[in-house]
Design an enzyme around this catalytic site. Structure first.
Site, PDB file in Angstrom:
ATOM      1  N   HIS A 109      -3.406   4.451   4.690  1.00  0.00           N
ATOM      2  CA  HIS A 109      -4.622   3.516   4.672  1.00  0.00           C
ATOM      3  C   HIS A 109      -5.777   4.106   4.031  1.00  0.00           C
ATOM      4  O   HIS A 109      -6.706   3.602   3.301  1.00  0.00           O
ATOM      5  CB  HIS A 109      -4.574   3.250   6.264  1.00  0.00           C
ATOM      6  CG  HIS A 109      -6.197   2.441   6.420  1.00  0.00           C
ATOM      7  ND1 HIS A 109      -6.247   1.145   6.178  1.00  0.00           N
ATOM      8  CD2 HIS A 109      -7.359   2.664   6.927  1.00  0.00           C
ATOM      9  CE1 HIS A 109      -7.467   0.550   6.358  1.00  0.00           C
ATOM     10  NE2 HIS A 109      -7.985   1.691   6.833  1.00  0.00           N
TER      11      HIS A 109
ATOM     12  N   TYR B 195       3.831   5.858  11.598  1.00  0.00           N
ATOM     13  CA  TYR B 195       4.328   4.598  12.000  1.00  0.00           C
ATOM     14  C   TYR B 195       5.233   3.904  10.734  1.00  0.00           C
ATOM     15  O   TYR B 195       5.420   2.493  11.071  1.00  0.00           O
ATOM     16  CB  TYR B 195       3.119   3.722  12.334  1.00  0.00           C
ATOM     17  CG  TYR B 195       1.988   3.666  10.913  1.00  0.00           C
ATOM     18  CD1 TYR B 195       2.069   2.730   9.845  1.00  0.00           C
ATOM     19  CD2 TYR B 195       0.757   4.704  11.156  1.00  0.00           C
ATOM     20  CE1 TYR B 195       1.308   2.901   8.847  1.00  0.00           C
ATOM     21  CE2 TYR B 195       0.134   4.697   9.981  1.00  0.00           C
ATOM     22  CZ  TYR B 195       0.011   3.567   8.856  1.00  0.00           C
ATOM     23  OH  TYR B 195      -0.802   3.772   7.964  1.00  0.00           O
TER      24      TYR B 195
ATOM     25  N   ARG C  13       0.741  -1.291  -0.094  1.00  0.00           N
ATOM     26  CA  ARG C  13       0.060   0.247   0.145  1.00  0.00           C
ATOM     27  C   ARG C  13       1.145   1.165   0.094  1.00  0.00           C
ATOM     28  O   ARG C  13       1.593   1.643   1.089  1.00  0.00           O
ATOM     29  CB  ARG C  13      -0.672   0.049   1.207  1.00  0.00           C
ATOM     30  CG  ARG C  13      -1.982   0.803   1.396  1.00  0.00           C
ATOM     31  CD  ARG C  13      -2.548   1.072   2.788  1.00  0.00           C
ATOM     32  NE  ARG C  13      -1.636   1.853   3.518  1.00  0.00           N
ATOM     33  CZ  ARG C  13      -1.417   1.840   4.770  1.00  0.00           C
ATOM     34  NH1 ARG C  13      -2.291   1.006   5.551  1.00  0.00           N
ATOM     35  NH2 ARG C  13      -0.550   2.806   5.382  1.00  0.00           N
TER      36      ARG C  13
HETATM   37  C1  TPP Z   1     -14.804  -5.778  12.071  1.00  0.00           C
HETATM   38  C2  TPP Z   1     -13.883  -4.558  11.829  1.00  0.00           C
HETATM   39  N1  TPP Z   1     -13.060  -4.307  12.883  1.00  0.00           N
HETATM   40  C3  TPP Z   1     -11.960  -3.133  12.608  1.00  0.00           C
HETATM   41  C4  TPP Z   1     -12.297  -2.396  11.299  1.00  0.00           C
HETATM   42  C5  TPP Z   1     -11.551  -1.200  11.402  1.00  0.00           C
HETATM   43  N2  TPP Z   1     -10.751  -1.340  10.111  1.00  0.00           N
HETATM   44  C6  TPP Z   1     -10.963  -0.576   9.194  1.00  0.00           C
HETATM   45  S1  TPP Z   1      -9.781  -1.054   8.049  1.00  0.00           S
HETATM   46  C7  TPP Z   1      -8.978  -2.043   9.221  1.00  0.00           C
HETATM   47  C8  TPP Z   1      -7.597  -2.510   8.613  1.00  0.00           C
HETATM   48  C9  TPP Z   1      -7.727  -3.794   7.551  1.00  0.00           C
HETATM   49  O1  TPP Z   1      -6.585  -4.034   7.186  1.00  0.00           O
HETATM   50  P1  TPP Z   1      -6.482  -5.086   5.726  1.00  0.00           P
HETATM   51  O2  TPP Z   1      -7.273  -6.000   5.984  1.00  0.00           O
HETATM   52  O3  TPP Z   1      -4.998  -5.519   5.799  1.00  0.00           O
HETATM   53  O4  TPP Z   1      -7.043  -4.224   4.541  1.00  0.00           O
HETATM   54  P2  TPP Z   1      -6.061  -3.016   3.942  1.00  0.00           P
HETATM   55  O5  TPP Z   1      -6.846  -1.686   4.384  1.00  0.00           O
HETATM   56  O6  TPP Z   1      -4.680  -2.925   4.325  1.00  0.00           O
HETATM   57  O7  TPP Z   1      -6.486  -3.064   2.466  1.00  0.00           O
HETATM   58  C10 TPP Z   1      -9.495  -1.833  10.243  1.00  0.00           C
HETATM   59  C11 TPP Z   1      -9.167  -2.666  11.342  1.00  0.00           C
HETATM   60  C12 TPP Z   1     -13.474  -2.697  10.698  1.00  0.00           C
HETATM   61  N3  TPP Z   1     -13.563  -1.817   9.604  1.00  0.00           N
HETATM   62  N4  TPP Z   1     -14.108  -3.838  10.820  1.00  0.00           N
END
Ligand code: TPP
Ligand code: MG
Length: 383
Positions: free
Chosen positions: A280, A289, A276
């Site tokens: 985010h 970070y 990425r």
């Molecule tokens: C069940 C749940 N827990 C926490 C969140 C908050 N949250 C949004 S994005 C994220 C990280 C996701 O990371 P990843 O699966 O690696 O996907 P990326 O954003 O890197 O594409 C989190 C913890 C959420 N949306 N849903």
């Protein structure tokens, strides 16, 4: 062949035979690669691909337009036109390669970052923006392009995809399903449950994990002690790691995984190893970070530059192609900007409309309360 994803290496040109099946020497495990970061074609014993110059240019075009659209969306958010934007910068090959591997009758379940896959499925980019502007209740009709609504509840779509795939198999179709999720989502219970159901019911679903190294500020080493693709083994289906910045390798591996699924051989986990490059979301500041050097390392593996290098080296695209694409890109950006800025605000009470198909007393009560609340502002204005 197998390659180390991080160590510097000399390009090896395709020789038509196995270009080596050596174990990777670096700390990272082997991954499938068909195009080196320098833009040279290499062969893999299990995954072959043979594309016409037109098809290669098509993949390049998809990636360029997707990146342009994505950049435009980030800018629109900064200008206050969108509430939020989750950029896919750096993940274009993972998304275009896998998206172009799907058939029209397949069904795709995305997260919130699959703008390149949406593009491949024929979803108009401006529809994605409507959701992030907060002017519609989801964005598009999922059944128009077999592209489900963006899903923010991390990992939940893996279960929806598995259930849908089980249904497709029961209907006797040979359609397959792709469930997209991230490295962070791989830690969710929903994903573990989806793996179990898909395995024991032999569901025609491809689990496509974009390991972009980060889950907001959590690095992948906080999600797993083994490479993510190896998790599949414990559930009883194969997993493979592919160079997620290599559009050819992603296309070849996803095609093979979909073929397995549609011919009754069950699920497969594809881990697209990528990065990425942006934040985010627009609400995040990655400088808090992670180090700039990390991003610089991955910029050298840019998915778009590597295909461009290949097209140029092999004389598969001329200057006129790149100039015309630039103009197409500008036109797309302008259309996106113009359409978003003039999107009408929704009627606030419309948010209650699609909650239940046949209505619900509690929703009626909430609607009445909200209507009264809104009306109270009208009173204030008239005073
Ligand atoms: C069940 C749940 N827990 C926490 C969140 C908050 N949250 C949004 S994005 C994220 C990280 C996701 O990371 P990843 O699966 O690696 O996907 P990326 O954003 O890197 O594409 C989190 C913890 C959420 N949306 N849903
Ligand atoms: Mg991630």
């Amino acid at each position: 062949m197998t390659v180390d994803s991080t160590a510097a290496r000399k390009p090896r040109r395709s020789s038509g035979k196995r270009a080596g099946a050596k174990k990777a020497t670096g700390s990272e495990p082997e991954l499938v690669q068909l195009l080196t970061p320098e833009g040279d074609r290499v062969e893999h014993p299990d995954y072959a691909i043979d594309l016409t110059p037109g098809e290669l240019r098509g993949l390049y075009r998809d990636m360029v337009l997707t990146r342009r659209f994505d950049g435009e969306a980030t800018t629109l958010q900064r200008q206050g036109e969108l509430g939020l934007w989750a950029s896919l910068l750096g993940q274009e090959a993972a998304q275009i390669g896998s998206g172009r591997a799907t058939r029209d009758d397949d069904y795709v379940f995305p997260t919130y970052r699959e703008h390149g896959v949406a593009w491949c499925r024929g979803v108009d980019p401006v529809n994605l923006l409507g959701m992030f502007r907060g002017v519609n209740n989801g964005g598009w009709d999922p059944n128009e392009n077999n592209f489900h609504l963006y899903t923010i509840v991390i990992g939940s779509q893996a279960l929806h995809a598995t259930g849908y795939a089980m249904g497709a198999a029961m209907d006797g179709t040979d359609s397959a399903v792709v469930a997209y999720f991230g490295d962070g989502a791989s830690s969710q219970g929903d994903v573990a449950e989806a793996f179990t159901f898909a395995a024991v019911y032999n569901a025609p679903v491809v689990f496509f994990c974009q390991n972009n190294q980060w889950a907001i500020s959590e690095p992948t080493e906080r999600q797993t002690r083994v490479p993510l693709y190896q998790r599949a083994q414990g559930y009883g289906f194969p997993g493979v790691r592919v160079d997620g910045n290599d559009v050819l390798a992603v296309l070849a591996v996803t095609r093979a995984a979909l073929e397995r699924a549609r011919t009754g051989q069950g699920p497969m986990l594809v881990e697209a190893y990528t990065y990425r490059m942006g934040a985010h979301t627009t609400s995040d500041d990655p400088t808090r970070y992670r180090r700039d050097e990390e991003r610089e390392l991955w910029e050298a593996k840019d998915p778009i530059l590597r295909l461009r290098a290949h097209l140029e080296k092999e004389g598969l695209a001329d200057e006129a192609f790149f100039t015309a694409l630039e103009a197409e890109s500008d036109a797309l950006a302008k259309r996106v900007r113009d359409t978003v800025r003039t999107m009408p605000d929704p009627e606030p009470l419309a948010m209650f409309e699609h909650t239940y198909a046949d209505g619900h007393a509690l929703v009626d009560e909430e609607r009445a309360q909200f209507a009264a609340y809104q009306a109270s502002f009208a009173d204030e204005e008239s005073n």
